[in-house]
Design a protein around this motif. Structure first.
Motif, PDB file in Angstrom:
ATOM      1  N   GLU A  57       0.833  -1.202   0.000  1.00 21.54           N
ATOM      2  CA  GLU A  57       0.000   0.000   0.000  1.00 21.54           C
ATOM      3  C   GLU A  57       0.865   1.247   0.000  1.00 21.54           C
ATOM      4  OE1 GLU A  57      -3.588   1.893   2.776  1.00 21.54           O
ATOM      5  OE2 GLU A  57      -2.931  -0.171   3.088  1.00 21.54           O
TER       6      GLU A  57
ATOM      7  N   TYR B  42      -1.739  -1.246  -5.165  1.00 21.60           N
ATOM      8  CA  TYR B  42      -2.973  -1.547  -4.461  1.00 21.60           C
ATOM      9  C   TYR B  42      -3.518  -2.941  -4.769  1.00 21.60           C
ATOM     10  CZ  TYR B  42      -2.878   3.434  -3.404  1.00 21.60           C
ATOM     11  OH  TYR B  42      -2.509   4.678  -2.970  1.00 21.60           O
ATOM     12  N   ASP B  43      -3.299  -3.442  -5.981  1.00 17.86           N
ATOM     13  CA  ASP B  43      -3.766  -4.791  -6.290  1.00 17.86           C
ATOM     14  C   ASP B  43      -3.074  -5.813  -5.392  1.00 17.86           C
ATOM     15  OD1 ASP B  43      -5.402  -3.773  -8.201  1.00 17.86           O
ATOM     16  OD2 ASP B  43      -4.152  -4.341  -9.917  1.00 17.86           O
TER      17      ASP B  43
ATOM     18  N   ALA C  76      -4.388  -5.419  -1.742  1.00 14.68           N
ATOM     19  CA  ALA C  76      -5.712  -6.012  -1.533  1.00 14.68           C
ATOM     20  C   ALA C  76      -5.614  -7.536  -1.444  1.00 14.68           C
ATOM     21  CB  ALA C  76      -6.649  -5.603  -2.666  1.00 14.68           C
ATOM     22  N   LYS C  77      -4.773  -8.114  -2.283  1.00 12.96           N
ATOM     23  CA  LYS C  77      -4.598  -9.563  -2.288  1.00 12.96           C
ATOM     24  C   LYS C  77      -4.098 -10.064  -0.937  1.00 12.96           C
ATOM     25  CE  LYS C  77      -1.878 -13.169  -4.621  1.00 12.96           C
ATOM     26  NZ  LYS C  77      -0.863 -13.429  -5.692  1.00 12.96           N
TER      27      LYS C  77
ATOM     28  N   TYR D 119      -4.259  -8.406   2.059  1.00  9.82           N
ATOM     29  CA  TYR D 119      -5.265  -8.187   3.093  1.00  9.82           C
ATOM     30  C   TYR D 119      -6.294  -9.315   3.067  1.00  9.82           C
ATOM     31  CZ  TYR D 119      -3.744  -3.405   4.217  1.00  9.82           C
ATOM     32  OH  TYR D 119      -3.036  -2.307   4.635  1.00  9.82           O
TER      33      TYR D 119
ATOM     34  N   LEU E  84     -10.047  -3.811   5.678  1.00  6.24           N
ATOM     35  CA  LEU E  84     -10.105  -4.101   4.250  1.00  6.24           C
ATOM     36  C   LEU E  84     -11.122  -3.203   3.556  1.00  6.24           C
ATOM     37  CD1 LEU E  84      -9.150  -5.843   1.908  1.00  6.24           C
ATOM     38  CD2 LEU E  84     -10.760  -7.620   2.646  1.00  6.24           C
TER      39      LEU E  84
ATOM     40  N   HIS F 220     -10.390  -0.357   0.578  1.00  6.84           N
ATOM     41  CA  HIS F 220     -11.064  -0.261  -0.721  1.00  6.84           C
ATOM     42  C   HIS F 220     -11.723   1.108  -0.901  1.00  6.84           C
ATOM     43  CE1 HIS F 220     -10.376  -4.248  -2.214  1.00  6.84           C
ATOM     44  NE2 HIS F 220     -10.898  -4.826  -1.141  1.00  6.84           N
TER      45      HIS F 220
ATOM     46  N   ASP G 256      -8.075   2.035  -3.397  1.00  9.16           N
ATOM     47  CA  ASP G 256      -8.348   1.673  -4.793  1.00  9.16           C
ATOM     48  C   ASP G 256      -9.750   2.088  -5.250  1.00  9.16           C
ATOM     49  OD1 ASP G 256      -9.966  -0.181  -3.565  1.00  9.16           O
ATOM     50  OD2 ASP G 256      -8.987  -1.945  -4.411  1.00  9.16           O
TER      51      ASP G 256
ATOM     52  N   GLU H  93     -16.840  -3.146  -3.169  1.00 12.55           N
ATOM     53  CA  GLU H  93     -16.126  -4.021  -2.240  1.00 12.55           C
ATOM     54  C   GLU H  93     -16.020  -3.375  -0.860  1.00 12.55           C
ATOM     55  OE1 GLU H  93     -14.271  -7.762  -1.533  1.00 12.55           O
ATOM     56  OE2 GLU H  93     -15.605  -6.944  -3.081  1.00 12.55           O
TER      57      GLU H  93
ATOM     58  N   ARG I 290     -17.427  -5.235   2.527  1.00 10.19           N
ATOM     59  CA  ARG I 290     -16.569  -5.584   3.660  1.00 10.19           C
ATOM     60  C   ARG I 290     -16.980  -4.839   4.930  1.00 10.19           C
ATOM     61  NH1 ARG I 290     -14.724 -10.430   2.359  1.00 10.19           N
ATOM     62  NH2 ARG I 290     -13.176 -10.440   0.664  1.00 10.19           N
TER      63      ARG I 290
END
Length: 387
Positions: free
Chosen positions: A293, A298-299, A302-303, A305, A330, A334, A338, A343, A347
């Motif tokens: 982060e 960010y991808d 996120a994966k 997290y 999480l 989001h 991102d 999402e 969450r």
């Protein structure tokens, strides 16, 4: 001693009520047995001293686990308190002439009573009753100094516990005094390369980290890592935790590449020593995500997290408050990073449901926070759909 052993088993399993019940019963027995002996020995009439063996506290210190500095605060407290409770329930104040009070005052100088008192303090701390925990720790420490002397390793172990509690209360001058005295005792009694020295160096590193002294923290952590690797081997939980703490320093300095390199070592170590589904692995996955982060990746963040969430659900169940914290974090990621508002809403709604399942009321600060963030995410999603 049997009652204490049963109490330790319950405490290790997180059953604090049963642990306290057995410790309290043990303390009652010890008070009756040792009171006359300690009166004859003259406890309370001077500064004291003397020898005596180690035992419960020293053994616990030798196997003590190093704390990981997690990305977010994953603990909640239900407040503090004062006063000593020896039976597990509040009792009326004892009169100055009370025989029970005199027996307790006399018996507290015995090492066994001191250890039980400290064990009860640990239960109170686990319950979030930090005020009472401190009273029990301090009473136990006073008795240990009298019975065992100021340079005993049990005294050092209790100083570490007292220092950590001061640290939690942001009483940094008091905490570092405790840690430095503990470090001096361990070095004098056990040598400079003992694991308990490394645990105390980690405590000092935490102290320096919290004060923003990253160079000092790195120095303490590196010294601790060298000791632990030499005495425990590469694939030990405490070694992994110390490496994790070093990586946190790198992240705080903005050295995300160095942090990620260290975190990968930590994950390899933790998975080998603890397995893929251990909670320490979840903490490190959170930290890896935070480092990504910080790099704007960010991808990848996120994966990781999401991986941490899966580990916590597997280890704790779907309705544990730590799972709620992870969902909350999480969802916030989001929303703020991102900008995946669908999402984020999903969450944050899940986090709110977990908090409700944990019986957190609507006026709880954690619930108020997630409701506010959820409302923001819903508004941002609606605005996005209009555009």
């Amino acid at each position: 001693e049997v009652l204490n052993s049963i109490g330790r088993v319950h405490f290790s399993r997180g059953d604090n009520d049963q642990a306290m019940r057995h410790y309290s019963e043990s303390l009652g027995v010890q008070t009756r047995v040792y009171a006359e002996f300690m009166n004859m020995a003259g406890f309370g009439s001077g500064n004291g001293g003397g020898g005596g063996g180690g035992g419960v506290v020293a053994a616990a210190a030798a196997s003590r686990e190093v704390d990981l500095l997690s990305v977010s605060d994953m603990e909640m407290s239900d407040g503090g308190g004062n006063g000593i409770v020896t039976s597990g329930t509040m009792s009326p104040p004892l009169s100055p002439e009370s025989g029970t009070r005199k027996r307790r005052k006399a018996a507290i100088g015995h090492p066994d009573v001191a250890r039980t008192t400290i064990a009860m303090g640990m239960v109170y701390e686990a319950r979030g009753r930090d005020g009472r925990a401190m009273r029990f720790f301090q009473d136990g420490l006073k008795a240990q100094r009298w019975a065992l002397g100021n340079d005993h390793v049990d005294v050092a172990a209790t100083l570490n516990a007292v220092g950590a509690l001061h640290e939690k209360k942001n009483e940094y001058d008091r905490s570092i005094t405790c840690f430095e005295e503990a470090l001096s005792i361990y070095r004098n009694q056990l040598g400079h390369d003992h694991p308990d020295v490394a645990v105390t160096l980690n405590n000092i590193g935490h102290h320096r980290f919290r004060l923003g002294d990253f160079d000092g923290a790195m120095e303490s952590y590196n010294e601790a890592l060298q000791i632990m690797t030499g005495s425990l081997g590469e694939y030990h939980r405490n070694v992994a935790s110390t490496m994790h703490n070093i990586a946190r320093v790198y992240s705080s300095r903005g050295q995300h590449d160095d942090a990620l390199h260290m975190y990968r070592r930590v994950l390899r170590n933790q998975r080998a020593a603890l397995g893929d589904s251990h909670l320490d692995v979840a903490v490190t996955l959170d930290s890896v995500a935070s480092a990504f982060e910080g790099q704007g990746r960010y991808d990848r963040a996120a994966k990781h997290y999401a991986k941490a969430l899966r580990v916590r659900r597997s280890a704790l169940g779907r309705d544990h408050k730590f799972v709620g914290y992870t969902l909350d974090r999480l969802g916030t990621f989001h929303m703020e990073r991102d900008r995946n508002y669908n999402e984020a809403v999903r969450r944050l709604q899940e986090a709110r449901e977990v908090y409700a399942a944990c019986s957190l009321g609507e006026d709880d600060a954690t619930v108020v926070g997630v409701v506010s963030r959820l409302e923001t995410a819903l508004r941002l999603r609606a605005e996005e759909s209009l555009n």
